[in-house]
Motif scaffolding. Sequence first.
Motif, PDB file in Angstrom:
ATOM      1  N   GLY A 131       0.824  -1.206   0.000  1.00 28.54           N
ATOM      2  CA  GLY A 131       0.000   0.000   0.000  1.00 28.54           C
ATOM      3  C   GLY A 131       0.850   1.244   0.000  1.00 28.54           C
ATOM      4  O   GLY A 131       0.587   2.209  -0.722  1.00 28.54           O
ATOM      5  N   LEU A 132       1.922   1.194   0.797  1.00 25.46           N
ATOM      6  CA  LEU A 132       2.811   2.353   0.877  1.00 25.46           C
ATOM      7  C   LEU A 132       3.466   2.601  -0.481  1.00 25.46           C
ATOM      8  O   LEU A 132       3.648   3.747  -0.906  1.00 25.46           O
ATOM      9  N   PHE A 133       3.804   1.510  -1.151  1.00 27.55           N
ATOM     10  CA  PHE A 133       4.424   1.625  -2.476  1.00 27.55           C
ATOM     11  C   PHE A 133       3.475   2.368  -3.423  1.00 27.55           C
ATOM     12  O   PHE A 133       3.870   3.295  -4.126  1.00 27.55           O
ATOM     13  N   GLY A 134       2.226   1.945  -3.405  1.00 27.53           N
ATOM     14  CA  GLY A 134       1.247   2.604  -4.266  1.00 27.53           C
ATOM     15  C   GLY A 134       1.073   4.063  -3.900  1.00 27.53           C
ATOM     16  O   GLY A 134       1.076   4.954  -4.759  1.00 27.53           O
ATOM     17  N   LEU A 135       0.990   4.290  -2.596  1.00 27.41           N
ATOM     18  CA  LEU A 135       0.781   5.659  -2.113  1.00 27.41           C
ATOM     19  C   LEU A 135       1.975   6.531  -2.488  1.00 27.41           C
ATOM     20  O   LEU A 135       1.818   7.672  -2.950  1.00 27.41           O
ATOM     21  N   ALA A 136       3.177   5.967  -2.305  1.00 32.44           N
ATOM     22  CA  ALA A 136       4.383   6.733  -2.624  1.00 32.44           C
ATOM     23  C   ALA A 136       4.435   7.058  -4.103  1.00 32.44           C
ATOM     24  O   ALA A 136       4.860   8.157  -4.496  1.00 32.44           O
ATOM     25  N   SER A 137       3.987   6.117  -4.914  1.00 32.77           N
ATOM     26  CA  SER A 137       4.047   6.370  -6.357  1.00 32.77           C
ATOM     27  C   SER A 137       3.096   7.494  -6.736  1.00 32.77           C
ATOM     28  O   SER A 137       3.414   8.334  -7.568  1.00 32.77           O
ATOM     29  N   PHE A 138       1.943   7.539  -6.096  1.00 35.88           N
ATOM     30  CA  PHE A 138       1.006   8.634  -6.401  1.00 35.88           C
ATOM     31  C   PHE A 138       1.529   9.966  -5.861  1.00 35.88           C
ATOM     32  O   PHE A 138       1.417  10.993  -6.513  1.00 35.88           O
ATOM     33  N   THR A 139       2.099   9.900  -4.657  1.00 36.06           N
ATOM     34  CA  THR A 139       2.620  11.137  -4.071  1.00 36.06           C
ATOM     35  C   THR A 139       3.729  11.702  -4.955  1.00 36.06           C
ATOM     36  O   THR A 139       3.783  12.902  -5.229  1.00 36.06           O
ATOM     37  N   THR A 140       4.605  10.813  -5.386  1.00 33.22           N
ATOM     38  CA  THR A 140       5.717  11.254  -6.218  1.00 33.22           C
ATOM     39  C   THR A 140       5.187  11.869  -7.510  1.00 33.22           C
ATOM     40  O   THR A 140       5.660  12.908  -7.967  1.00 33.22           O
ATOM     41  N   GLU A 141       4.176  11.204  -8.059  1.00 30.90           N
ATOM     42  CA  GLU A 141       3.590  11.696  -9.306  1.00 30.90           C
ATOM     43  C   GLU A 141       3.000  13.101  -9.086  1.00 30.90           C
ATOM     44  O   GLU A 141       3.203  14.011  -9.880  1.00 30.90           O
ATOM     45  N   ARG A 142       2.293  13.226  -7.948  1.00 27.63           N
ATOM     46  CA  ARG A 142       1.651  14.495  -7.642  1.00 27.63           C
ATOM     47  C   ARG A 142       2.677  15.607  -7.455  1.00 27.63           C
ATOM     48  O   ARG A 142       2.426  16.757  -7.749  1.00 27.63           O
ATOM     49  N   ARG A 143       3.866  15.232  -6.966  1.00 26.94           N
ATOM     50  CA  ARG A 143       4.865  16.249  -6.646  1.00 26.94           C
ATOM     51  C   ARG A 143       5.925  16.381  -7.738  1.00 26.94           C
ATOM     52  O   ARG A 143       6.994  16.940  -7.514  1.00 26.94           O
ATOM     53  N   THR A 144       5.619  15.824  -8.922  1.00 29.07           N
ATOM     54  CA  THR A 144       6.613  15.853 -10.000  1.00 29.07           C
ATOM     55  C   THR A 144       7.078  17.277 -10.304  1.00 29.07           C
ATOM     56  O   THR A 144       8.267  17.541 -10.440  1.00 29.07           O
ATOM     57  N   LYS A 145       6.109  18.192 -10.390  1.00 33.41           N
ATOM     58  CA  LYS A 145       6.464  19.569 -10.736  1.00 33.41           C
ATOM     59  C   LYS A 145       7.340  20.183  -9.641  1.00 33.41           C
ATOM     60  O   LYS A 145       8.367  20.804  -9.919  1.00 33.41           O
ATOM     61  N   GLU A 146       6.927  19.926  -8.397  1.00 30.17           N
ATOM     62  CA  GLU A 146       7.699  20.463  -7.269  1.00 30.17           C
ATOM     63  C   GLU A 146       9.130  19.936  -7.302  1.00 30.17           C
ATOM     64  O   GLU A 146      10.094  20.684  -7.100  1.00 30.17           O
ATOM     65  N   ILE A 147       9.245  18.652  -7.620  1.00 32.43           N
ATOM     66  CA  ILE A 147      10.590  18.042  -7.673  1.00 32.43           C
ATOM     67  C   ILE A 147      11.423  18.735  -8.740  1.00 32.43           C
ATOM     68  O   ILE A 147      12.596  19.076  -8.525  1.00 32.43           O
ATOM     69  N   GLY A 148      10.784  18.948  -9.913  1.00 31.23           N
ATOM     70  CA  GLY A 148      11.476  19.633 -11.022  1.00 31.23           C
ATOM     71  C   GLY A 148      11.967  20.998 -10.588  1.00 31.23           C
ATOM     72  O   GLY A 148      13.138  21.351 -10.792  1.00 31.23           O
ATOM     73  N   ILE A 149      11.096  21.767  -9.980  1.00 35.39           N
ATOM     74  CA  ILE A 149      11.469  23.134  -9.569  1.00 35.39           C
ATOM     75  C   ILE A 149      12.599  23.094  -8.546  1.00 35.39           C
ATOM     76  O   ILE A 149      13.588  23.799  -8.657  1.00 35.39           O
TER      77      ILE A 149
END
Lengths: 235, 812
Positions: free
Chosen positions: B702-720
Amino acid sequence: MIELHDLSKVYRTSDVETTALNRINLEISEGEFIAIMGPSGCGKSTLLNILGMLDTPNSGSYNFLGQGVENCSERELAIVRKQNIGFIFQSFNLIDELTVAENVELPLLYQKMPAKDRAERVQQVLERVNIAHRADHRPQQLSGGQQQRVAVARAVVTNPNLILADEPTGNLDTTNGEEVLNLLGQLNSDGTTIVMVTHDQGHADHASRVVHMLDGRVLSENVVGIQPVSEVRHA
Amino acid sequence: MLSNYLKIALRNITGNPLFSAINIVGLSIGLACCIIITLFVQYETSYDKHWQNADRIHRVTRDFFGNNLRLASIAPAIAPLLQQDYPEIEDITRIMGVGSIALTIDENTINDETFVIADPNVFEFFDLTFVSGDPDTALAAPTNIVLSERAAERYFGSSDPMGQTINVAGRADFTVTGIFEDLPDNTHMKFEIVTSINVIPMLMGPDELESWSSNNYYTYLRLPESYNPADLEAKFEDFIIKYRGEDAPNRTGLNMQALTDIHLTSNRDQEWRTNGSISVVYTFSAVAFVVLLIACINFMNLTTARSTQRAKEVGIRKVVGADRRQLVAQFLGESVLLTAFAMLLAVALVELALPSFGAFLEKSLTFSLADPMTFATLLAGTIIVGLFAGSYPAFYLSHFRPASVLKGMASSSGSIALRQVLVVFQFATSITLLIATGVVMAQMHYARTVDLGFDKSRNIVHSLPFFADLWGLYTPLKAELETHPDIESVVFSSRVPSQQNLDGGVYIQAGRQAVMKDMMGISDIAVDYQWFDHYDVEFLAGRAFRENEMRIEMPTEEQPVVNAVAILNESAARRFGWTPEEAIGQVIRDFKDRELTMSIDREIVGVIPDIHFSSLHDEMKATVYAEPNPNRGRRISIKLAPGDHSAAIAFFEEVWTRMVPNIPVNWQFLDDRFDARYRAEAKQAQMFAAFSAFAIFVATLGLFGLASFTTERRTKEIGIRKVMGASAPDIILLLTSDFTKLVLVANVIAWPVAYYFMNQWLMRFAYKAPFADWAWLFVASAVVALAAAWLTIALQAGRAATARPVMALRYE
């Protein structure tokens, strides 16, 4: 058909209050083709959402077909909506997981139309917007113009009294945009009331009346081809 | 409409393989755990319910208050007296388990563990079905014997056993007079060979059936319908007074247990075999439920986490006329469908795992989809789990306002707090299970390594035949065995370590008046004079026995008092009020009859510390060590030299076969016997370990799935952040820190919960591993949970952190 009296909509966050609509008064008669124009953030889309009962006003009254809807429950609004209103969006808003035909069929499903009738009706509408040959495709497999034609088909499949179009040509090139406007024009000629939000004066010219908005207020209403009524409706 | 929902659901499932896989795999593991545990619980609760009149049958048990004995069996004299005194008893029957006994058929001698001696009415009492012979007359003669089908097959193969002869223990020939259908596995009893109780006088002496002290007879009685068993139980005190004297209720009492309660609730001394435990049933039911709950939480978390993806669909459906109810129905339907896939996988997992799980538990668990009840239960389970898992997402998703979501303004922020709570719950339960597993294992380790007070290593034990003359057999056997260079010593004792010592006598300090309040029930053990040396038991005071103190004359009417010696353990000395040193030279009186006229006066010659004679489950009892008598002292311990034991064991087998040809050799390592005492706990540890692994795995999934969504959601933030100069480790730290906090919070919750429950669990042991032995488990579980979480998240975070920032920014 539509009467708005002193209709206001205010969005509040914890420390900011934004007035999207400020005591709007507006009447729309059956068979009209209205274009709503104005700069970004002037409240056009909010007005359209409230007209379509996707959103509710904070104050004022909204009569639809003679019935006040501002105090209706969500369920009652859903019923009014599915019986009377079709929507077209700038971004098409098709469900990616469904085929063209299934997307168009969707409103009929919620009207509990028998399957045979549904199939016939979907076929008719798809033919009318000239997309029947793509019935089994998924939205992503179509061009923008084709997707918007599917969205138009979906909007009209229930023979609604009113079509609300939020910048329906915004994501389309000129040719496809014209094509969609012509479709709307045809529907209007057949008696459907159309309210369209647009930025483009050329597109607004397809309408019989243009409502100009600024900062949440109706600034003026022009009847296309007739002398503009130049007055501020509300102080 | 339904087909539309189905279509969308199927396309959603196939279109989001990661999401679907995590949910289906997680749910299927949770469901499989639940199915397996349900089968286990069903089986455990089915014990003894199949007997005719099961609800009216009760077992009579006996307590001894002095030495805290709670026996499952009673003396043979009691049953006939009960039946005579209480006419409400419709029927009563006694069964004595003999343990291992040598049966000879056609010159083949085999040790049998399923031999019992019972009242002739036992078949009618339990309504056992006969395939040959007549249940009413099968045990009419004392030397008749009746076999179960399994025993008949074992000893006679395809030939007809009826009328054949079986020699029992070299003592008498018995004739097979009946064959009954095997007892089902789900009964607390175990017997396959039955002979009549009327043979007892011949085998065990004329007084045995009159005995009030030979508490070896399981006694069952049947009461009339709607008769309250408590009414009969209330009369037992008068019964004891009537037959054992006014003060007897201070020493002993009788009780009753409902037949159907025995397996899960009875944990008496001298049970037929180790019973189940209702707390184990509850614990594992709860654990399986927790694993399923963790999987359901995965579904809730992942569905709400990816709500932005579904928001547009919700908006469109609402725009074209769907009301909330319809959307709720649609999402619930999707959840049920997904659960149905998980159930199919779970059924496959159960089919795969059940044979080994059944073998592991030593239970014949069965599972068949063809059974309509099973099928209906699974169907209902699918719907209930699907509706439960889908409930929160369905209500959450369907509340979206179309105007907002179609503008792309849907946010999952409202559900973030709840998701965090749910992740904390998942990890808190997983960590609790991990700690539980660790504590069970720590206690097992403690049991194996604790100083028992004696050296049990390199010992093999064997029983001498109960009919043999002790000295006649033991003396030459010991002498010959000790000639082997790899055999260090041979001793006998009435019980070997690892056994519960259920023997005891009534003692009083010599010179005191024999009044009840001064008389003490104390356990006793008969041991050889070298026993203490053999087991390396130290002395606190005094000395060990001498060889010449081993054979004494028993008191008789002519000589009612004889003198002998005894060794006490520290607790026994304390009960007499002595320190070890003070005890030496004192005399205690060991009464040998109920009238208190005959006794052995024992001078205390030594005091040893309390030793963990039995398992750590049992308190170390006050114990008197004394010489054997003709009926006691029949277990031998053989201490082997260090190194390879095979030559010594082969030598023992050869000597035994030569000296005791009728009794097959049947030795055991003492270490194995001790391990067997902890078998139930060892199995629990393994089950806990498996369930914690499942729980951690599903939570991590579950954490893996959650982390993958969180990472996806924060893609722009990561880029910046990367454009602004953040390094890959900075990004990984950023993404892992949120989850790290959650896992740490989970630890804070899990620790006190685990501490409380495991302290409760340890209560079953009289001697527990000290907290210092398992305190480290709390930190270790935190590390394991954190490591699992970090690995899972870092995998996702690493990918995002090492991508070129332009990719992330282009994403918008």
